[in-house]
Scaffold this motif. Sequence first.
Motif, PDB file in Angstrom:
ATOM      1  N   GLU A 285      41.159  43.334  51.691  1.00  0.00           N
ATOM      2  CA  GLU A 285      41.694  43.022  50.367  1.00  0.00           C
ATOM      3  C   GLU A 285      42.112  44.298  49.651  1.00  0.00           C
ATOM      4  OE1 GLU A 285      40.038  41.187  46.197  1.00  0.00           O
ATOM      5  OE2 GLU A 285      39.318  40.298  48.062  1.00  0.00           O
ATOM      6  N   GLU A 286      43.399  44.421  49.377  1.00  0.00           N
ATOM      7  CA  GLU A 286      43.931  45.612  48.733  1.00  0.00           C
ATOM      8  C   GLU A 286      43.980  45.484  47.215  1.00  0.00           C
ATOM      9  OE1 GLU A 286      47.693  46.579  50.450  1.00  0.00           O
ATOM     10  OE2 GLU A 286      46.992  46.300  52.500  1.00  0.00           O
ATOM     11  N   GLY A 287      43.742  44.283  46.699  1.00  0.00           N
ATOM     12  CA  GLY A 287      43.814  44.078  45.262  1.00  0.00           C
ATOM     13  C   GLY A 287      45.185  43.696  44.770  1.00  0.00           C
ATOM     14  N   MET A 316      55.153  35.748  37.350  1.00  0.00           N
ATOM     15  CA  MET A 316      54.497  36.247  36.142  1.00  0.00           C
ATOM     16  C   MET A 316      53.827  35.151  35.327  1.00  0.00           C
ATOM     17  SD  MET A 316      54.274  39.462  35.687  1.00  0.00           S
ATOM     18  CE  MET A 316      53.794  39.410  33.965  1.00  0.00           C
ATOM     19  N   GLN A 317      54.088  33.885  35.639  1.00  0.00           N
ATOM     20  CA  GLN A 317      53.449  32.792  34.917  1.00  0.00           C
ATOM     21  C   GLN A 317      51.969  32.656  35.249  1.00  0.00           C
ATOM     22  OE1 GLN A 317      55.702  29.258  35.782  1.00  0.00           O
ATOM     23  NE2 GLN A 317      57.500  29.912  34.627  1.00  0.00           N
ATOM     24  N   PHE A 318      51.535  33.222  36.351  1.00  0.00           N
ATOM     25  CA  PHE A 318      50.139  33.087  36.768  1.00  0.00           C
ATOM     26  C   PHE A 318      49.277  34.087  35.996  1.00  0.00           C
ATOM     27  CE2 PHE A 318      52.390  30.944  40.035  1.00  0.00           C
ATOM     28  CZ  PHE A 318      51.512  30.033  40.597  1.00  0.00           C
ATOM     29  N   PRO A 319      48.158  33.653  35.429  1.00  0.00           N
ATOM     30  CA  PRO A 319      47.340  34.556  34.599  1.00  0.00           C
ATOM     31  C   PRO A 319      46.703  35.700  35.390  1.00  0.00           C
ATOM     32  CG  PRO A 319      46.216  32.454  34.955  1.00  0.00           C
ATOM     33  CD  PRO A 319      47.612  32.286  35.469  1.00  0.00           C
ATOM     34  N   GLU A 320      46.553  35.548  36.684  1.00  0.00           N
ATOM     35  CA  GLU A 320      45.939  36.608  37.489  1.00  0.00           C
ATOM     36  C   GLU A 320      46.879  37.780  37.727  1.00  0.00           C
ATOM     37  OE1 GLU A 320      44.011  32.800  38.094  1.00  0.00           O
ATOM     38  OE2 GLU A 320      46.084  33.413  38.408  1.00  0.00           O
ATOM     39  N   VAL A 321      48.166  37.590  37.462  1.00  0.00           N
ATOM     40  CA  VAL A 321      49.176  38.608  37.758  1.00  0.00           C
ATOM     41  C   VAL A 321      49.307  39.549  36.563  1.00  0.00           C
ATOM     42  CG1 VAL A 321      51.595  39.020  38.319  1.00  0.00           C
ATOM     43  CG2 VAL A 321      50.397  37.055  39.309  1.00  0.00           C
ATOM     44  N   GLN A 322      49.209  40.844  36.825  1.00  0.00           N
ATOM     45  CA  GLN A 322      49.361  41.840  35.777  1.00  0.00           C
ATOM     46  C   GLN A 322      50.822  42.241  35.593  1.00  0.00           C
ATOM     47  OE1 GLN A 322      46.879  45.264  36.297  1.00  0.00           O
ATOM     48  NE2 GLN A 322      47.647  46.317  34.475  1.00  0.00           N
ATOM     49  N   ASN A 323      51.500  42.576  36.689  1.00  0.00           N
ATOM     50  CA  ASN A 323      52.933  42.858  36.609  1.00  0.00           C
ATOM     51  C   ASN A 323      53.565  42.645  37.977  1.00  0.00           C
ATOM     52  OD1 ASN A 323      52.677  45.451  38.092  1.00  0.00           O
ATOM     53  ND2 ASN A 323      51.661  46.124  36.217  1.00  0.00           N
ATOM     54  N   VAL A 324      54.882  42.562  37.961  1.00  0.00           N
ATOM     55  CA  VAL A 324      55.653  42.268  39.175  1.00  0.00           C
ATOM     56  C   VAL A 324      56.796  43.263  39.267  1.00  0.00           C
ATOM     57  CG1 VAL A 324      57.093  40.560  40.354  1.00  0.00           C
ATOM     58  CG2 VAL A 324      55.085  39.818  39.090  1.00  0.00           C
ATOM     59  N   LEU A 325      57.024  43.769  40.458  1.00  0.00           N
ATOM     60  CA  LEU A 325      58.154  44.670  40.690  1.00  0.00           C
ATOM     61  C   LEU A 325      58.870  44.210  41.950  1.00  0.00           C
ATOM     62  CD1 LEU A 325      59.792  47.205  40.015  1.00  0.00           C
ATOM     63  CD2 LEU A 325      58.194  48.519  41.423  1.00  0.00           C
ATOM     64  N   GLY A 326      60.072  43.688  41.789  1.00  0.00           N
ATOM     65  CA  GLY A 326      60.817  43.153  42.921  1.00  0.00           C
ATOM     66  C   GLY A 326      61.970  44.043  43.335  1.00  0.00           C
ATOM     67  N   LYS A 327      62.313  43.969  44.616  1.00  0.00           N
ATOM     68  CA  LYS A 327      63.445  44.718  45.173  1.00  0.00           C
ATOM     69  C   LYS A 327      64.121  43.837  46.210  1.00  0.00           C
ATOM     70  CE  LYS A 327      63.042  47.621  48.660  1.00  0.00           C
ATOM     71  NZ  LYS A 327      64.151  47.343  49.596  1.00  0.00           N
ATOM     72  N   ILE A 328      65.440  43.878  46.238  1.00  0.00           N
ATOM     73  CA  ILE A 328      66.190  43.161  47.262  1.00  0.00           C
ATOM     74  C   ILE A 328      67.238  44.105  47.827  1.00  0.00           C
ATOM     75  CG2 ILE A 328      67.906  42.179  45.694  1.00  0.00           C
ATOM     76  CD1 ILE A 328      67.702  39.586  47.424  1.00  0.00           C
ATOM     77  N   GLY A 329      67.489  43.980  49.103  1.00  0.00           N
ATOM     78  CA  GLY A 329      68.397  44.911  49.764  1.00  0.00           C
ATOM     79  C   GLY A 329      67.679  46.195  50.129  1.00  0.00           C
ATOM     80  N   ARG A 351      42.532  43.761  37.801  1.00  0.00           N
ATOM     81  CA  ARG A 351      41.271  44.201  38.422  1.00  0.00           C
ATOM     82  C   ARG A 351      40.069  43.526  37.780  1.00  0.00           C
ATOM     83  NH1 ARG A 351      44.592  45.325  41.362  1.00  0.00           N
ATOM     84  NH2 ARG A 351      45.149  47.319  42.289  1.00  0.00           N
ATOM     85  N   ASP A 352      40.204  43.169  36.519  1.00  0.00           N
ATOM     86  CA  ASP A 352      39.126  42.495  35.804  1.00  0.00           C
ATOM     87  C   ASP A 352      39.120  41.015  36.185  1.00  0.00           C
ATOM     88  OD1 ASP A 352      37.190  41.618  34.122  1.00  0.00           O
ATOM     89  OD2 ASP A 352      38.237  42.093  32.243  1.00  0.00           O
ATOM     90  N   LYS A 353      38.116  40.596  36.935  1.00  0.00           N
ATOM     91  CA  LYS A 353      38.054  39.216  37.405  1.00  0.00           C
ATOM     92  C   LYS A 353      37.811  38.216  36.273  1.00  0.00           C
ATOM     93  CE  LYS A 353      38.501  39.713  41.937  1.00  0.00           C
ATOM     94  NZ  LYS A 353      39.502  39.009  42.745  1.00  0.00           N
ATOM     95  N   ASP A 354      37.404  38.696  35.093  1.00  0.00           N
ATOM     96  CA  ASP A 354      37.225  37.774  33.975  1.00  0.00           C
ATOM     97  C   ASP A 354      38.542  37.168  33.519  1.00  0.00           C
ATOM     98  OD1 ASP A 354      34.512  38.181  33.934  1.00  0.00           O
ATOM     99  OD2 ASP A 354      34.592  39.825  32.497  1.00  0.00           O
ATOM    100  N   LYS A 355      39.653  37.826  33.855  1.00  0.00           N
ATOM    101  CA  LYS A 355      40.969  37.315  33.483  1.00  0.00           C
ATOM    102  C   LYS A 355      41.505  36.303  34.496  1.00  0.00           C
ATOM    103  CE  LYS A 355      42.273  41.523  30.969  1.00  0.00           C
ATOM    104  NZ  LYS A 355      43.257  42.616  30.843  1.00  0.00           N
ATOM    105  N   TRP A 356      40.781  36.086  35.566  1.00  0.00           N
ATOM    106  CA  TRP A 356      41.202  35.133  36.592  1.00  0.00           C
ATOM    107  C   TRP A 356      40.681  33.745  36.229  1.00  0.00           C
ATOM    108  CZ3 TRP A 356      42.365  36.572  42.173  1.00  0.00           C
ATOM    109  CH2 TRP A 356      42.900  37.856  42.249  1.00  0.00           C
ATOM    110  N   THR A 761      31.280  43.875  47.390  1.00  0.00           N
ATOM    111  CA  THR A 761      32.569  43.371  46.912  1.00  0.00           C
ATOM    112  C   THR A 761      33.544  44.534  46.813  1.00  0.00           C
ATOM    113  OG1 THR A 761      31.860  43.655  44.605  1.00  0.00           O
ATOM    114  CG2 THR A 761      31.530  41.474  45.602  1.00  0.00           C
ATOM    115  N   GLY A 762      34.826  44.205  46.660  1.00  0.00           N
ATOM    116  CA  GLY A 762      35.841  45.232  46.504  1.00  0.00           C
ATOM    117  C   GLY A 762      36.563  45.506  47.812  1.00  0.00           C
ATOM    118  N   ALA A 763      37.432  46.521  47.765  1.00  0.00           N
ATOM    119  CA  ALA A 763      38.234  46.866  48.937  1.00  0.00           C
ATOM    120  C   ALA A 763      37.336  47.291  50.092  1.00  0.00           C
ATOM    121  CB  ALA A 763      39.199  47.994  48.588  1.00  0.00           C
ATOM    122  N   GLY A 764      37.572  46.723  51.268  1.00  0.00           N
ATOM    123  CA  GLY A 764      36.811  47.082  52.458  1.00  0.00           C
ATOM    124  C   GLY A 764      35.551  46.276  52.655  1.00  0.00           C
TER     125      GLY A 764
END
Length: 820
Positions: A285-287, A316-329, A351-356, A761-764
């Motif tokens: 899990e990379e987070g 971005m409508q999902f509350p667990e998502v902090q930000n989105v960066l998309g690229k095409i091409g 990173r704060d699971k309370d926001k999930w 818990t956490g990465a690894g």
Amino acid sequence: LMFTLIEEILIVSLICILFLIHARSALVAIFVLPTGVLITITAMYVMDLNANIMSLGGIAIAIGVMVDSSIIMVENAHKHLERERHRISQGETPRLRAQVITDAAIEVAPSLFFALLIITVSFLPIFALGEQSGRLFKPLAYTKTFSMMAGAVLAITIIPVLMVYFISEQVVPKTISLTRRLFTYGAVIAGPALVLAFVPLSQLEPYRWWIIPGWIVLSGLLILPQKIIDEHRNPISRFLEWIYNPAFALVMRFRWLTILAAIALMASTLYPLQKLGSEFMPPLEEGDLLYMPTTDPGISAMKARELLQQTDKLIMQFPEVQNVLGKIGRAETATDPAPLTMIETTITLHRDKDKWRKIPVARFWKNWPAFLRTPASNWFPDTRPITIDELTYGYDWPDGTHVPGLNEVMQIPGLTNAWTMPIKTRIDMLSTGIKTPIGIKVMGSDLEKLSEISNLIAGVVKTAEGVGAYTVSAFAEKSVGGNYLDIRINRDEIARYGLTIADVQDVIMSAMGGMNVTQTIEGLERYPVNVRYPHELRDNLPALKRALVPTPTGAQIPLGQLASLSIHKGPPMVKSENARLTSWVYVDITGIDIGTYVKNAQRAVNEAVQLPAGYSIIWSGQYEYMQAAKKRLMVVVPLAGVLIVLLLYMATHSWLRVCIVMLAVPFSLVGAIWFLYFLDYNLSLAVWVGVIALAGLDAETGLVMLLYLDNSFERFRDEGRMRNTDDLWHAIHDGAVKRIRPKTMTVFAIFAGLLPLLWATGAGADTMRRLAVPMIGGVGTSFILELLIYPVIFYMAKRVAMRRVFRAQLSDSRIVEEAS
């Protein structure tokens, strides 16, 4: 690592104090932990190994094992001092305490050293791994090896010296007066405490009132008198013997039935083993998430940008998502071959699971009274945050209501979804080119045929029994389907207007593709200026035909009069591998392990797809890693097994003893396999690394158990108490039941070092759990079965040997009588 080290020091200290009731002995046992870790970190620095999840994980799984040798050493010294007191009480000449402790160390040191050496050798197969698996696990193997080697060296060098100084009832001699002794105690304990209470501590000032009690406790352990209590007076030892004694008597009475029961128990592992799936690695899990859908070829740049904006807004409508960066091409670099049809969207999660979002969890205390429910809910909450898999693929509430996940919301016509993680995907694409967990590479000579076969395979894995229900998406890369504009210049027409091929091509190149004509300077920055026809003159075929070509006479001739323009289908991208054209099928799965999925998919594809001559299929992605690692381990693990057997023979000088010790391996596999089955873990490379580490632990516990049985047998024989099989029974009882304390101490230390990894818990954390689970389950069943099976086998082997000796003695006595 520091928290884990402190936690392990406290646990080992508590184990030693409870089992030995001598606090100063705990200082000897725990000396190995910080010293061994310091040696390991020094070796990491010398070898330029980074401190990462895997390298620190090697230290974490070694901490509980490296202290075993010192625990056994300390406990054996206590037992020898106890026997020395009994010997002196019988009127025999006393020996120096240092000599008694030295004899205790000599008795167990060879077996402990060989056991730790075998643990080190058992990790040799990890060093043979290559590519991604080698890069992942070699740091862990290095640090585990360094830790065990440090533990082995410390156990036979410094630990015996520390035992001489610390395993005693009095540090301050009784020969001096009581007043001087009390003054010494006060000066050592209270004096520095008073100094620490008043002197400035600069950066340590906030910890002053933690340091002072710590010094008082430590100095008190070092200097105050502590009586060494006999094992039979220890309530924990008496309780363990009370439990073990009837079980020992039962298995020794029904020996053959015990062996048959052990065989049946080992055979029972065939059921869970068939149910376990297989994968290359558990999800690390990379987070964050990476959304990599694929569109059909021929999408325009404007439509691609619009599609990218739509997907970003939906995510971005999902509350667990902090930000989105998309690229095409693809980016403006030669190292990014991504076509316009591939979207790459990096999704950063909070990173704060309370926001999930949270979902209810059924707890055992839900029907308890309110005054009990409240404290229980503090320890075991009745809700939990959703997992990344549930965020991606949705989840169900207890009433059956389904909450859609990212994959269900992102069902956009023309997009084939693929969900993965950023770092993992980059590694996979660099290694195999496959961005999904499974990739199918179809190789052949004709692109049209490759496209046909790829589409057929994609349809099979979407619908076939055993795979269709678990296929999130299957996208056959378009070998054909790209749109190409062909401009064929009419040589007769251009000759009529006095034009050359180059004149027409220059217009096509500059007007359609654009040409840099100059550059603009903005301060220290320089930007190229590109000139080409505007969009409305080049965005469709009729407009292109109306593009004007200047002639030497000054006339402007439409391009449509000088050349024929046509659009035809062709490959968007030509891929080749091993000098053969190839077409790829990307397959994303959920709810099933990779090994089982590929096995079912291979069977379905073989039944439904008939490959023409000259065409072949290669299953790639993580499955390719699995096969490569398996191929290497199949060669190296048997070689390591041979080395372990040779080391066991060097330690025991008996092939029978080697066989007895090696029985610990199938005993431990019983617990390892069943524990994996109960936790619903798949067999992965991380699990196999844990099994390899377990094999080394088996050798240690088996050698120690056999050592105690041998020592009791030899002591009974030297004292003249080995006259018949009843004496043999009592000797084995003394080596097994009466020596339950050190074996239990080492197993508790191993559990204490590994159990915290189950709740990490956490990465690894997922990888560390897969490493720890087979070791925890294996050590548990190995400990129980060794206590029950080893005495039975040892008794049966020694009884046969004793009968031979007795027959030989009887024969010799008859010969003497006849001769006389």
